[in-house]
Structures are given as structure tokens and as C-alpha cells.
Design an enzyme around this catalytic site. Structure first.
Site, PDB file in Angstrom:
ATOM      1  N   GLY A   8      -9.323  14.633  -1.068  1.00 38.81           N
ATOM      2  CA  GLY A   8      -8.140  13.817  -1.349  1.00 38.81           C
ATOM      3  C   GLY A   8      -8.554  12.413  -1.743  1.00 38.81           C
ATOM      4  N   GLY A  10      -6.786   9.812  -2.862  1.00 32.33           N
ATOM      5  CA  GLY A  10      -5.548   9.056  -3.070  1.00 32.33           C
ATOM      6  C   GLY A  10      -5.623   7.656  -2.513  1.00 32.33           C
ATOM      7  CE1 TYR A  11      -1.288   3.580  -4.293  1.00 31.22           C
ATOM      8  CE2 TYR A  11      -0.840   5.923  -4.553  1.00 31.22           C
ATOM      9  CZ  TYR A  11      -0.722   4.617  -5.004  1.00 31.22           C
ATOM     10  OH  TYR A  11      -0.051   4.351  -6.167  1.00 31.22           O
ATOM     11  N   GLY A  13      -7.732   8.149   0.865  1.00 27.25           N
ATOM     12  CA  GLY A  13      -9.094   8.654   0.688  1.00 27.25           C
ATOM     13  C   GLY A  13      -9.966   7.703  -0.128  1.00 27.25           C
ATOM     14  CB  THR A  88       1.086  15.542   5.263  1.00 32.67           C
ATOM     15  OG1 THR A  88       1.047  14.090   5.322  1.00 32.67           O
ATOM     16  CG2 THR A  88      -0.288  16.061   5.618  1.00 32.67           C
ATOM     17  CG  LEU A 159      -4.901   2.115   4.471  1.00 38.25           C
ATOM     18  CD1 LEU A 159      -3.914   1.851   3.343  1.00 38.25           C
ATOM     19  CD2 LEU A 159      -6.219   2.518   3.886  1.00 38.25           C
ATOM     20  CB  CYS A 272       3.791   5.976   5.724  1.00 42.08           C
ATOM     21  SG  CYS A 272       2.247   6.242   4.856  1.00 42.08           S
ATOM     22  CG  PHE A 334       6.318   0.558  -1.138  1.00 44.69           C
ATOM     23  CD1 PHE A 334       5.161   0.949  -1.789  1.00 44.69           C
ATOM     24  CD2 PHE A 334       6.237   0.220   0.212  1.00 44.69           C
ATOM     25  CE1 PHE A 334       3.944   0.989  -1.118  1.00 44.69           C
ATOM     26  CE2 PHE A 334       5.030   0.265   0.891  1.00 44.69           C
ATOM     27  CZ  PHE A 334       3.870   0.642   0.212  1.00 44.69           C
ATOM     28  CE  LYS A 335       2.891  -4.085   1.524  1.00 45.54           C
ATOM     29  NZ  LYS A 335       1.987  -3.717   2.638  1.00 45.54           N
TER      30      LYS A 335
HETATM   31  N1  LIG Z   1      -0.622   5.644   1.574  1.00 42.66           N
HETATM   32  C1  LIG Z   1      -0.843   5.079   2.732  1.00 42.66           C
HETATM   33  O1  LIG Z   1      -0.784   3.861   2.845  1.00 42.66           O
HETATM   34  C2  LIG Z   1      -1.195   5.907   3.937  1.00 42.66           C
HETATM   35  C3  LIG Z   1      -1.668   5.250   5.075  1.00 42.66           C
HETATM   36  C4  LIG Z   1      -2.007   6.009   6.199  1.00 42.66           C
HETATM   37  C5  LIG Z   1      -1.892   7.396   6.154  1.00 42.66           C
HETATM   38  N2  LIG Z   1      -1.428   8.014   5.036  1.00 42.66           N
HETATM   39  C6  LIG Z   1      -1.411   9.492   5.029  1.00 42.66           C
HETATM   40  O2  LIG Z   1      -2.594   9.931   4.348  1.00 42.66           O
HETATM   41  C7  LIG Z   1      -2.346  11.146   3.625  1.00 42.66           C
HETATM   42  C8  LIG Z   1      -2.677  10.926   2.160  1.00 42.66           C
HETATM   43  O3  LIG Z   1      -1.864   9.899   1.664  1.00 42.66           O
HETATM   44  P1  LIG Z   1      -2.137   9.212   0.265  1.00 42.66           P
HETATM   45  O4  LIG Z   1      -1.173   8.088   0.157  1.00 42.66           O
HETATM   46  O5  LIG Z   1      -3.582   8.966   0.091  1.00 42.66           O
HETATM   47  O6  LIG Z   1      -1.675  10.406  -0.727  1.00 42.66           O
HETATM   48  P2  LIG Z   1      -2.049  10.597  -2.255  1.00 42.66           P
HETATM   49  O7  LIG Z   1      -1.009  11.463  -2.849  1.00 42.66           O
HETATM   50  O8  LIG Z   1      -2.317   9.274  -2.883  1.00 42.66           O
HETATM   51  O9  LIG Z   1      -3.455  11.382  -2.206  1.00 42.66           O
HETATM   52  C9  LIG Z   1      -3.605  12.695  -1.798  1.00 42.66           C
HETATM   53  C10 LIG Z   1      -4.586  13.380  -2.744  1.00 42.66           C
HETATM   54  O10 LIG Z   1      -4.923  14.663  -2.211  1.00 42.66           O
HETATM   55  C11 LIG Z   1      -5.176  15.537  -3.324  1.00 42.66           C
HETATM   56  N3  LIG Z   1      -5.115  16.916  -2.846  1.00 42.66           N
HETATM   57  C12 LIG Z   1      -4.049  17.593  -2.340  1.00 42.66           C
HETATM   58  N4  LIG Z   1      -4.421  18.824  -1.958  1.00 42.66           N
HETATM   59  C13 LIG Z   1      -5.761  18.934  -2.211  1.00 42.66           C
HETATM   60  C14 LIG Z   1      -6.728  19.970  -2.011  1.00 42.66           C
HETATM   61  N5  LIG Z   1      -6.379  21.128  -1.455  1.00 42.66           N
HETATM   62  N6  LIG Z   1      -8.004  19.734  -2.402  1.00 42.66           N
HETATM   63  C15 LIG Z   1      -8.349  18.543  -2.954  1.00 42.66           C
HETATM   64  N7  LIG Z   1      -7.486  17.530  -3.156  1.00 42.66           N
HETATM   65  C16 LIG Z   1      -6.202  17.718  -2.783  1.00 42.66           C
HETATM   66  C17 LIG Z   1      -4.093  15.156  -4.316  1.00 42.66           C
HETATM   67  O11 LIG Z   1      -4.392  15.566  -5.631  1.00 42.66           O
HETATM   68  C18 LIG Z   1      -4.039  13.627  -4.139  1.00 42.66           C
HETATM   69  O12 LIG Z   1      -4.850  12.969  -5.099  1.00 42.66           O
HETATM   70  C19 LIG Z   1      -0.880  11.485   3.903  1.00 42.66           C
HETATM   71  O13 LIG Z   1      -0.827  12.348   4.993  1.00 42.66           O
HETATM   72  C20 LIG Z   1      -0.270  10.142   4.281  1.00 42.66           C
HETATM   73  O14 LIG Z   1       0.860  10.297   5.111  1.00 42.66           O
HETATM   74  C21 LIG Z   1      -1.099   7.302   3.923  1.00 42.66           C
HETATM   75  O1  LIG Z   2       9.051  -7.420   7.787  1.00 42.30           O
HETATM   76  C1  LIG Z   2       8.979  -6.495   6.961  1.00 42.30           C
HETATM   77  C2  LIG Z   2       7.796  -5.778   6.710  1.00 42.30           C
HETATM   78  C3  LIG Z   2       7.807  -4.745   5.772  1.00 42.30           C
HETATM   79  N1  LIG Z   2       8.958  -4.448   5.102  1.00 42.30           N
HETATM   80  C4  LIG Z   2       8.960  -3.327   4.139  1.00 42.30           C
HETATM   81  O2  LIG Z   2       8.468  -2.168   4.796  1.00 42.30           O
HETATM   82  C5  LIG Z   2       7.832  -1.309   3.869  1.00 42.30           C
HETATM   83  C6  LIG Z   2       6.454  -0.901   4.378  1.00 42.30           C
HETATM   84  O3  LIG Z   2       5.587  -2.021   4.369  1.00 42.30           O
HETATM   85  P1  LIG Z   2       4.126  -1.985   5.000  1.00 42.30           P
HETATM   86  O4  LIG Z   2       4.190  -1.395   6.337  1.00 42.30           O
HETATM   87  O5  LIG Z   2       3.572  -3.336   4.885  1.00 42.30           O
HETATM   88  O6  LIG Z   2       3.330  -1.055   3.973  1.00 42.30           O
HETATM   89  P2  LIG Z   2       2.804   0.457   4.059  1.00 42.30           P
HETATM   90  O7  LIG Z   2       1.699   0.560   3.078  1.00 42.30           O
HETATM   91  O8  LIG Z   2       3.945   1.396   3.946  1.00 42.30           O
HETATM   92  O9  LIG Z   2       2.131   0.581   5.513  1.00 42.30           O
HETATM   93  C7  LIG Z   2       2.766   1.260   6.595  1.00 42.30           C
HETATM   94  O10 LIG Z   2       2.565   2.655   6.495  1.00 42.30           O
HETATM   95  C8  LIG Z   2       1.162   3.052   6.451  1.00 42.30           C
HETATM   96  C9  LIG Z   2       1.140   4.540   6.215  1.00 42.30           C
HETATM   97  O11 LIG Z   2       1.273   5.288   7.359  1.00 42.30           O
HETATM   98  C10 LIG Z   2       0.510   2.637   7.749  1.00 42.30           C
HETATM   99  O12 LIG Z   2      -0.849   3.031   7.726  1.00 42.30           O
HETATM  100  C11 LIG Z   2       0.638   1.125   7.927  1.00 42.30           C
HETATM  101  O13 LIG Z   2       0.075   0.725   9.170  1.00 42.30           O
HETATM  102  C12 LIG Z   2       2.117   0.745   7.873  1.00 42.30           C
HETATM  103  O14 LIG Z   2       2.270  -0.674   7.929  1.00 42.30           O
HETATM  104  C13 LIG Z   2       7.789  -2.081   2.545  1.00 42.30           C
HETATM  105  O15 LIG Z   2       8.841  -1.633   1.714  1.00 42.30           O
HETATM  106  C14 LIG Z   2       8.010  -3.509   2.957  1.00 42.30           C
HETATM  107  O16 LIG Z   2       8.605  -4.294   1.951  1.00 42.30           O
HETATM  108  C15 LIG Z   2      10.135  -5.156   5.340  1.00 42.30           C
HETATM  109  O17 LIG Z   2      11.164  -4.879   4.744  1.00 42.30           O
HETATM  110  N2  LIG Z   2      10.106  -6.167   6.272  1.00 42.30           N
END
Ligand SMILES: NC(=O)c1ccc[n+]([C@@H]2O[C@H](COP(=O)([O-])OP(=O)(O)OC[C@H]3O[C@@H](n4cnc5c(N)ncnc54)[C@H](O)[C@@H]3O)[C@@H](O)[C@H]2O)c1
Ligand SMILES: O=c1ccn([C@@H]2O[C@H](COP(=O)(O)OP(=O)(O)O[C@H]3O[C@H](CO)[C@@H](O)[C@H](O)[C@H]3O)[C@@H](O)[C@H]2O)c(=O)[nH]1
Length: 480
Positions: A8, A10-11, A13, A88, A159, A272, A334-335
Site C-alpha cells: 500500500g 498511499g498517504y 504507506g 479499509t 499522522l 479517517c 479537506f484541510k
Molecule cells: N490518510 C491518513 O492520514 C491515515 C492516517 C492513519 C491511518 N490511515 C489508515 O491507513 C490505511 C491506508 O490509508 P491511506 O490514506 O494510505 O489510503 P490510500 O488509498 O492512500 O492507500 C492505500 C493503497 O493501498 C493499495 N492497495 C489496496 N489493496 C492492495 C493490495 N491487495 N496489494 C497492494 N496494494 C493494495 C491501493 O492501491 C492504495 O494505493 C487506511 O486503513 C486508513 O484508514 C490513514
Molecule cells: O480544530 C479543528 C481541527 C480540525 N478540523 C478539521 O478536521 C478534519 C481532520 O483534520 P486533521 O485531524 O488535522 O487531519 P487528518 O489527516 O484527517 O488526521 C486525523 O486522522 C488521521 C487518520 O486516522 C489520524 O492519523 C490523525 O491523528 C487525525 O488527526 C479536517 O477537515 C480539519 O479541517 C476542524 O474543523 N477543527
């Protein structure tokens, strides 16, 4: 040399593995994905995600100890530690539809690991998953294994986008959950050793598997709850003449509450919060805890209320109709500091305004037209699937134009809606904008970043979330 593979790219990985590679030059890190365009982008000068500081980290280690590849099986086979950071999404059909996490991608990754593995491996849950997922994954891995030992760890990622690199460099904590057995402890220690390259030991927490899995959902629920709490207050502020910024400042001064994450807004977005709370609600329901489920559901309901309240405020202020009026949308991500639009409140606000037949002109410094068109025509939850499994050719939304400049977006518009807190929106030449707009000219600030007093002096009618209403808005019909 320890070898890490992350499934994975993505954002999560991509940035996470880039930082591990940077901080651990003796570890070889391969990030693999089924999406060819995504991997190609990671190997190019135009990375697939916009994140401050990321380019620099990737440039320092790509080709040395950081590799991006579509050869998933090869890298999984060779790895000692396999992180799984795949989508997921929320289930859209069948049991638990609209709430439960869809573990299709996780399960297929686990089955593939079991199929190709030829040596013992530590498998790390990096994706956010329901509590007890590790048990299911363990069953898949063990059932297929040929005498190979797999240890499952939960290592959720905290993150936030826009500050991912900063968060990864200096995490508040790293959480590692594992089985409480000698083998489990050994695996926890191996992962701890990776993070210990740059994270102080007292910030690396170890727990049992279920606590680690649940802590991730709990942390997001608590964070989102703060935003819904302050947003609920913002409605009351508008009704009473209180100012939400003053209220949240006063409340946050209490050290037990703290000042962070109390900014009222048009609503929270991002991939998330909503997904993880729905997941939590479902788990509560499945465990016979309807009252607890109902409690957390309310966080989402207030968020939906806040978005529709904003749309209603726009429409009612503009003589109860925006039909065929040009409305400029400043900000779609979204931000700020990200190009990510997953679950952005801008989607619901735009759809709400289009429902009243507005003509939208959208500008965001990091989001292109193709993405906006996809977002506005995609079904709920469809965004959270690998790119090639999303609808390919969405119908163009005709009432929407996407431009590359705030001045172009606002030209001849009746109103401006600020939906993302990009810094550049604070310093626009609002006098020039006003002169080129229809009158009366409105600003609806969904992020409380504009200088209301200055805008009013110029001549704008201004609405800002949770702020005392000006005379014009007070006289308009009440907002449901
Ligand atoms: N985006 C965030 O800020 C954030 C922060 C913390 C946790 N998470 C969690 O982390 C997970 C990933 O989030 P993301 O934002 O990186 O998603 P994303 O969609 O950016 O990345 C996921 C990647 O996995 C790949 N993928 C899916 N199935 C696959 C497989 N079987 N083999 C190989 N590659 C495969 C997809 O092509 C995609 O590029 C989610 O469960 C999310 O809830 C996200
Ligand atoms: O005081 C605040 C803070 C945030 N937001 C909004 O809330 C959303 C989420 O913001 P933020 O949490 O900063 O960004 P994410 O990247 O979604 O991060 C959250 O979601 C991630 C995925 O699970 C977690 O890893 C992080 O800890 C958690 O902060 C955005 O639309 C922000 O504009 C508000 O409206 N008011």
C-alpha cells in the site's frame, strides 16, 4: 540487513516508509502497490501526494534504501517485516453496510502473504482496522502456512495530513500491540528497534493487540468529538451573540481541556474521522452496546448538521435562492496543505448548493478539475477503493467550473464560500474581488480565516461560523 516491505503506497504507506528509510539507513524498505500509476508517480519527480517536506525525504533515500515497486510478491517474499497499509473502506453493501469496515483489501493482502512467504515474518497492521482484526488475519496466515511462523502486530498510524512528515519525525507516541507470548514479545521488540532509531523510548508504547487496535479508533473518535462539540457550540453562538473563537479560547485555557483542535469549521473531513467512527459504532452495536454506539453516532450527526447548516445559511441569506447565481468556492481540499479531498466538507456544501441550482466556480491551489468532477459525481464511500476500482469516467457536472485563480473564481460572483483554510485566502486583495462581484456581495467563511471587520468595511455582507451575525443575516429567515 533487515528488510521491510509495505503493501500500500498511499498517504500512509508512502510517507511512513520514506521516513523509516531516512532514519534507518541500514534497513532496506520497499513500498509496493497494485496501482501502476501510483508506483510510477512515486518513482517520478511528481509524487502522487502533496505533503510538505515529503519530496525532500523521498529524494534523499529513493534508489538507496527506499524502493517503490509493483512487484508485490517478490518484495513480500524477501521481507522480514511486512507492513500492510491498504484501504479499509466503509462497506457499502451486505452485512454492516454504511458502517462496518470492508476488509476485502486487507484479506487479499494477508492471503497473498501466506501464499508467497518462504520464511518467518512479522506482519504489521498499519491500516486502521476493527478491534480483533489481528485474530482474523492470524487465522488466514496460520491456516495457509507451511510451517512458517507469522507474528501479527498492531501499529496504528497517527499522522495527520499536511503535517505528516513533522508528525512522523516527532510522533506524540508510537503504539505497538502484540501477542503476550515470548514470540510476540520478540516481534514487538523487533519493531520497537526500528522506531528507536529516532523516537525516544518513552514515546514507544507497547500494549496488547486489542488495546492497540481500539486506541486508534478511540483517538480519532475523541478528536472528532472535540470538533463536533465546538461546532455544536458555534450554532448556539450565532443564536446568542457569543463569539465561538472567544468561547473556545476560554474553554481551552483550562489545562484539563487544552487549546488544540477546538477550531469551529464548516465540518470535519478527511478519510479517517467519519469512517473510523462509523466503524466504532458498528463494533459497539455488535458487542450489544447500543447506548455507546448512539453516543458516538452523534459526533457524525453534528458534523452533517454543520455542513447543511452552512448551506442553509448561504441560501437563506441570498434571498432564499441561489438558482443560476455564480458562487465562488475557495478551497476544496479537506484541510490546508494537502491535495486530499476524501470526505471533504466541500463535497457536501457544493452538492447542497447545486441542489438549489447554483453555478459554482471552484478554486483550490492543490486540487485539479478532474478530481473535483470525480468527487462531485461519485457515490458516498466509493472514494476509498484503489484508484483503478473507482468509477472511471464520471459524468461532468455541468454547473461547475474549476479555475486556477481566486480572482477568476470570484469574478461576477454573487457570493464566496471559503471552505479550506489555505493561507493564501487570508491575503487576497478583497477590495479588487469586491469590485468585480455582483452586489450585494457575500462572503461565507466556513473556516473563520477572513478578517470580518475589514471585509465589512469594503462592503461585503459577511457570515463567519459561530460569530455574531451582522444585521443583514439576522433579518433573514431562521436557519433550520
Ligand atoms: N490518510 C491518513 O492520514 C491515515 C492516517 C492513519 C491511518 N490511515 C489508515 O491507513 C490505511 C491506508 O490509508 P491511506 O490514506 O494510505 O489510503 P490510500 O488509498 O492512500 O492507500 C492505500 C493503497 O493501498 C493499495 N492497495 C489496496 N489493496 C492492495 C493490495 N491487495 N496489494 C497492494 N496494494 C493494495 C491501493 O492501491 C492504495 O494505493 C487506511 O486503513 C486508513 O484508514 C490513514
Ligand atoms: O480544530 C479543528 C481541527 C480540525 N478540523 C478539521 O478536521 C478534519 C481532520 O483534520 P486533521 O485531524 O488535522 O487531519 P487528518 O489527516 O484527517 O488526521 C486525523 O486522522 C488521521 C487518520 O486516522 C489520524 O492519523 C490523525 O491523528 C487525525 O488527526 C479536517 O477537515 C480539519 O479541517 C476542524 O474543523 N477543527
Amino acid at each position: 540487513m533487515v528488510k521491510i516491505c509495505c503493501i500500500g503506497a498511499g498517504y500512509v504507506g508512502g510517507p511512513t516508509m520514506a521516513v523509516i528509510a531516512l532514519k534507518c539507513p541500514k534497513i532496506e524498505v520497499a513500498v509496493v502497490d497494485i496501482s501502476v500509476p501510483r508506483i510510477n508517480a512515486w518513482n517520478s519527480d511528481q509524487l502522487p501526494i502533496y505533503e510538505p517536506g515529503l519530496d525532500d525525504v523521498v529524494k534523499q533515500c529513493r534508489g538507496k534504501n527506499l524502493f517503490f515497486s509493483t512487484d508485490v510478491e517478490k518484495h513480500v517474499r524477501e521481507a522480514d517485516i511486512v507492513f500492510v497499509s491498504v484501504n479499509t473502506p466503509t462497506k457499502t453493501r451486505g452485512l454492516g453496510a454504511g458502517k462496518a469496515a470492508d476488509l476485502t483489501y486487507w484479506e487479499s493482502a494477508a492471503r497473498m502473504i501466506a501464499d508467497v512467504a518462504k520464511s518467518d515474518k512479522i506482519v504489521v497492521e498499519k491500516s486502521t482496522v476493527p478491534v480483533k482484526t489481528a485474530e482474523a488475519i492470524e487465522k488466514i496466515l496460520m491456516h495457509n502456512s507451511k510451517g512458517i511462523n507469522f507474528q501479527i502486530l498492531s501499529n496504528p498510524e497517527f499522522l495527520a495530513e499536511g503535517t505528516a512528515i513533522e508528525d512522523l519525525f516527532k510522533p506524540d507516541r508510537v503504539l505497538i500491540g502484540g501477542r503476550e507470548t515470548p514470540e510476540g514479545n520478540k516481534a514487538v521488540q523487533a519493531l520497537k528497534d526500528v522506531y528507536a532509531h529516532w523516537v525516544p523510548e518513552d514515546r514507544i508504547l507497547t500494549t496488547n493487540l486489542w488495546s492497540a487496535e481500539l486506541s486508534k479508533l478511540a483517538a480519532n473518535a475523541f478528536l472528532a468529538q472535540r470538533i463536533s462539540s465546538v461546532n455544536a457550540m458555534s450554532a448556539l453562538c450565532e443564536a446568542t451573540g457569543a463569539d465561538v473563537t472567544e468561547v473556545s479560547y476560554a474553554v481551552g485555557k483550562d489545562t484539563r481541556i487544552g487549546p488544540k483542535f477546538l477550531n469551529a469549521s464548516v465540518g470535519f473531513g478527511g478519510s479517517c474521522f467519519q469512517k473510523d467512527i462509523l466503524n466504532l459504532v458498528y463494533i459497539c452495536e455488535c458487542n450489544g452496546l447500543p447506548e455507546v454506539a448512539e453516543y458516538w453516532k452523534q459526533v457524525i450527526k453534528i458534523n452533517d448538521y454543520q455542513k447543511s447548516r452552512f448551506v442553509n445559511r448561504v441560501v437563506s441569506s441570498m434571498f432564499n435562492t441561489v438558482a443560476n447565481k455564480k458562487v465562488a468556492i475557495l478551497g476544496f481540499a479537506f484541510k490546508k496543505d494537502t491535495g486530499d479531498t476524501r470526505e471533504t466538507p466541500a463535497i457536501d456544501v457544493c452538492k447542497g448548493l447545486m441542489g438549489d441550482n447554483a453555478l459554482l466556480s471552484i478554486y483550490d491551489p492543490q486540487v485539479n478539475e478532474d478530481q473535483i468532477q470525480r468527487d462531485l459525481s461519485m457515490k458516498k464511500f466509493d472514494w476509498d477503493h484503489p484508484l483503478h476500482l473507482q468509477p472511471m469516467s464520471p459524468t461532468t457536472v455541468k454547473k461547475v467550473s474549476v479555475v486556477w485563480d481566486a480572482y477568476e473564481a470570484t469574478k461576477d460572483a454573487h457570493a464566496i464560500c471559503i471552505l479550506t483554510e489555505w493561507d493564501e485566502f487570508k491575503n487576497l486583495d478583497y477590495k479588487r474581488i469586491y469590485d468585480n462581484m455582483q452586489k450585494p456581495a457575500f462572503v461565507f467563511d466556513g473556516r473563520n480565516i477572513a478578517n470580518m471587520e475589514k471585509l465589512r468595511e469594503i462592503g461585503f455582507i459577511v457570515y463567519s461560523i459561530g460569530k455574531p451575525l451582522d444585521a443583514w443575516l439576522k433579518d433573514m429567515p431562521a436557519v433550520a
